[in-house]
Design a protein around this motif. Structure first.
Motif, short mmCIF file in Angstrom:
data_model
loop_
_atom_site.label_atom_id
_atom_site.label_comp_id
_atom_site.label_asym_id
_atom_site.label_seq_id
_atom_site.Cartn_x
_atom_site.Cartn_y
_atom_site.Cartn_z
N ALA A 160 -14.89 4.15 12.43
CA ALA A 160 -15.53 2.83 12.45
C ALA A 160 -16.18 2.60 13.81
O ALA A 160 -15.53 2.69 14.83
N ARG A 161 -17.47 2.33 13.79
CA ARG A 161 -18.19 2.13 15.05
C ARG A 161 -18.09 0.69 15.52
O ARG A 161 -18.34 0.39 16.66
N ASP A 162 -17.73 -0.19 14.61
CA ASP A 162 -17.74 -1.61 14.90
C ASP A 162 -16.32 -2.16 14.76
O ASP A 162 -15.67 -1.98 13.73
N GLN A 163 -15.85 -2.84 15.78
CA GLN A 163 -14.48 -3.34 15.76
C GLN A 163 -14.27 -4.37 14.67
O GLN A 163 -13.20 -4.44 14.05
N ALA A 164 -15.29 -5.19 14.41
CA ALA A 164 -15.16 -6.21 13.36
C ALA A 164 -15.03 -5.55 11.99
O ALA A 164 -14.21 -5.98 11.15
N LEU A 165 -15.83 -4.51 11.74
CA LEU A 165 -15.72 -3.79 10.48
C LEU A 165 -14.35 -3.15 10.35
O LEU A 165 -13.71 -3.24 9.29
N GLU A 166 -13.90 -2.51 11.41
CA GLU A 166 -12.59 -1.88 11.38
C GLU A 166 -11.50 -2.91 11.06
O GLU A 166 -10.63 -2.67 10.23
N ALA A 167 -11.57 -4.06 11.71
CA ALA A 167 -10.55 -5.09 11.49
C ALA A 167 -10.59 -5.58 10.05
O ALA A 167 -9.53 -5.78 9.41
N ASP A 168 -11.79 -5.81 9.51
CA ASP A 168 -11.91 -6.28 8.13
C ASP A 168 -11.33 -5.27 7.15
O ASP A 168 -10.59 -5.62 6.23
N VAL A 169 -11.70 -4.00 7.34
CA VAL A 169 -11.24 -2.96 6.42
C VAL A 169 -9.73 -2.78 6.52
O VAL A 169 -9.03 -2.70 5.50
N GLN A 170 -9.21 -2.72 7.74
CA GLN A 170 -7.77 -2.55 7.92
C GLN A 170 -7.00 -3.71 7.31
O GLN A 170 -5.99 -3.51 6.61
N ALA A 171 -7.46 -4.93 7.55
CA ALA A 171 -6.78 -6.10 6.99
C ALA A 171 -6.84 -6.08 5.47
O ALA A 171 -5.85 -6.41 4.78
N GLY A 172 -7.99 -5.70 4.94
CA GLY A 172 -8.14 -5.63 3.49
C GLY A 172 -7.22 -4.59 2.88
O GLY A 172 -6.57 -4.84 1.85
N MET A 173 -7.11 -3.43 3.52
CA MET A 173 -6.27 -2.36 2.99
C MET A 173 -4.79 -2.74 3.05
O MET A 173 -4.01 -2.40 2.14
N VAL A 174 -4.39 -3.45 4.09
CA VAL A 174 -3.01 -3.93 4.17
C VAL A 174 -2.73 -4.91 3.04
O VAL A 174 -1.68 -4.85 2.36
N ALA A 175 -3.67 -5.81 2.79
CA ALA A 175 -3.51 -6.79 1.71
C ALA A 175 -3.47 -6.10 0.35
O ALA A 175 -2.72 -6.51 -0.54
N VAL A 176 -4.26 -5.06 0.18
CA VAL A 176 -4.25 -4.31 -1.08
C VAL A 176 -2.89 -3.66 -1.29
O VAL A 176 -2.33 -3.69 -2.39
N GLU A 177 -2.34 -3.07 -0.22
CA GLU A 177 -1.03 -2.42 -0.33
C GLU A 177 0.03 -3.43 -0.74
O GLU A 177 0.89 -3.15 -1.60
N GLU A 178 -0.03 -4.62 -0.15
CA GLU A 178 0.92 -5.66 -0.52
C GLU A 178 0.71 -6.08 -1.97
O GLU A 178 1.68 -6.31 -2.72
N GLY A 179 -0.54 -6.18 -2.38
CA GLY A 179 -0.85 -6.54 -3.75
C GLY A 179 -0.37 -5.51 -4.75
O GLY A 179 0.10 -5.85 -5.85
N LEU A 180 -0.48 -4.23 -4.39
CA LEU A 180 -0.01 -3.17 -5.27
C LEU A 180 1.50 -3.22 -5.45
O LEU A 180 2.03 -3.06 -6.57
#
Length: 336
Positions: A11-31
């Motif tokens: 990830a070249r952009d910290q905002a993108l990285e943060a969004d993706v990481q937060a989303g993936m954590v939420a997905v794991e919790e949802g699963l």
């Protein structure tokens, strides 16, 4: 430049990285939430492959597609959960059909328990995916239903084999479009749709997902021959042992029919013999690993990944688009 797990995406952009990481954590919790049950044994079986890990390739694509709209829209994470639950369910069923013993580095559900339980657990996961999906609206339900029909159709076509006169390689690519491409296409489509992206963007990401999904499966075909179990998370040559013709085998047969070389014909005969015999299986794997057919299968993977990359051209230049391009590169890298 940092790395966004689980697919090794930089990830070249910290905002993108943060969004993706937060989303993936939420997905794991949802699963984990979606696979809970009041019956402990059902929950254990439903979470068996989930807890074994996995690349979470499809949820990652949902998160990246959502960047072309509002990545924080309420339907983004649930749609990623739906896509991954559906994928997990198919793995339970696939392992029964393939009589696989290992998945994601752990015993498959059918090996740990039995075929009936594995099939029923897959059905349970499909049901839970439908439950989450119902809250996303009728459009999402229709999209998932169409993809599920294609997925099952692809599996049926694979089981039935090509009709007389049909090119086996063309048939196989149609199978992959249904079995794998359809659900990856849904990941791109739902991610963009739930985020409120423009209709043109939704269409581009759907086409991208379809091609990337086929490339991803072709890379798996190569890995099934070329890797060890540590790399792939499953027993090498599983499809080979069960007589499932993946792309390296199809390319070998095509070459044998076209050139008529004795070594190619002999290897085809070996592959058609009883590969439940460990010595024959090991010999077949060793010979395929150094055969030009494996390299041709790698080139097939590259071709579909490049098509996926080309589809992205109309999208605006941004970090999310660059990340989608990197996914194409990552799929090619998996195939060596």
């Amino acid at each position: 430049m940092t790395v966004v797990e689980p697919f090794g995406l930089s990830a070249r952009d910290q905002a993108l990285e943060a969004d993706v990481q937060a989303g993936m954590v939420a997905v794991e919790e949802g699963l984990l939430e979606a696979t809970k049950s009041e019956v402990p044994f059902i929950q254990e079986a439903a979470q068996h492959l989930l807890r074994a890990g996995g690349k979470r390739f499809r949820p990652l694509l949902v998160m990246l597609a959502a960047q072309f709209g509002d990545p924080y829209a309420p339907g983004v994470v649930p749609s990623a959960v739906v896509v991954e639950l559906t994928h997990l369910a198919t793995l339970y069923h696939d392992d029964v059909m393939d009589e696989a013993e290992v998945r994601r580095g752990v015993p498959s559900a059918n090996a740990r328990w039995d075929n009936s339980l594995a099939v029923l657990t897959g059905d349970f996961l499909f049901a839970r995916a439908s439950h989450v999906l119902a809250d996303l609206g009728p459009d999402a339900v229709r999209i998932q239903a169409e993809a599920f029909e294609r997925l099952v159709t692809g599996q049926i076509l694979e089981t039935a084999g090509p009709r007389d006169g049909r090119d086996p390689i063309e048939h196989y690519l149609d199978v992959l479009g249904g079995k794998t491409g359809s659900l990856v296409a849904v990941a791109g489509r739902l991610g963009a749709l739930m985020a409120g992206a423009d209709e043109t963007v939704v269409d581009v990401l759907t086409q991208y997902g379809e091609r990337l999904g086929v490339a991803f499966q072709l890379a798996d075909d190569v890995l099934d021959i070329a890797s060890d179990s540590h790399e792939s998370g499953k027993t090498p040559g599983t499809d080979l042992r069960e007589g499932v013709p993946t792309m390296p085998v199809l390319r070998l047969r095509e070459r044998a029919g076209r050139l008529g070389l004795p070594d190619d014909i002999a290897l085809c005969e070996l592959l058609e013999s009883d590969l439940t015999d460990d010595a024959r299986h090991a010999e077949a794997l060793a010979r395929l690993r150094v055969h030009p057919a494996l390299e041709q299968a790698r080139r097939d993977t590259i071709r579909y990944a490049e098509e996926a990359r080309a589809v992205l051209a109309p999208l605006p230049e941004c970090d999310a688009k660059a990340a989608l391009v990197e996914l194409c590169d990552a799929v090619v890298h998996r195939a060596g």
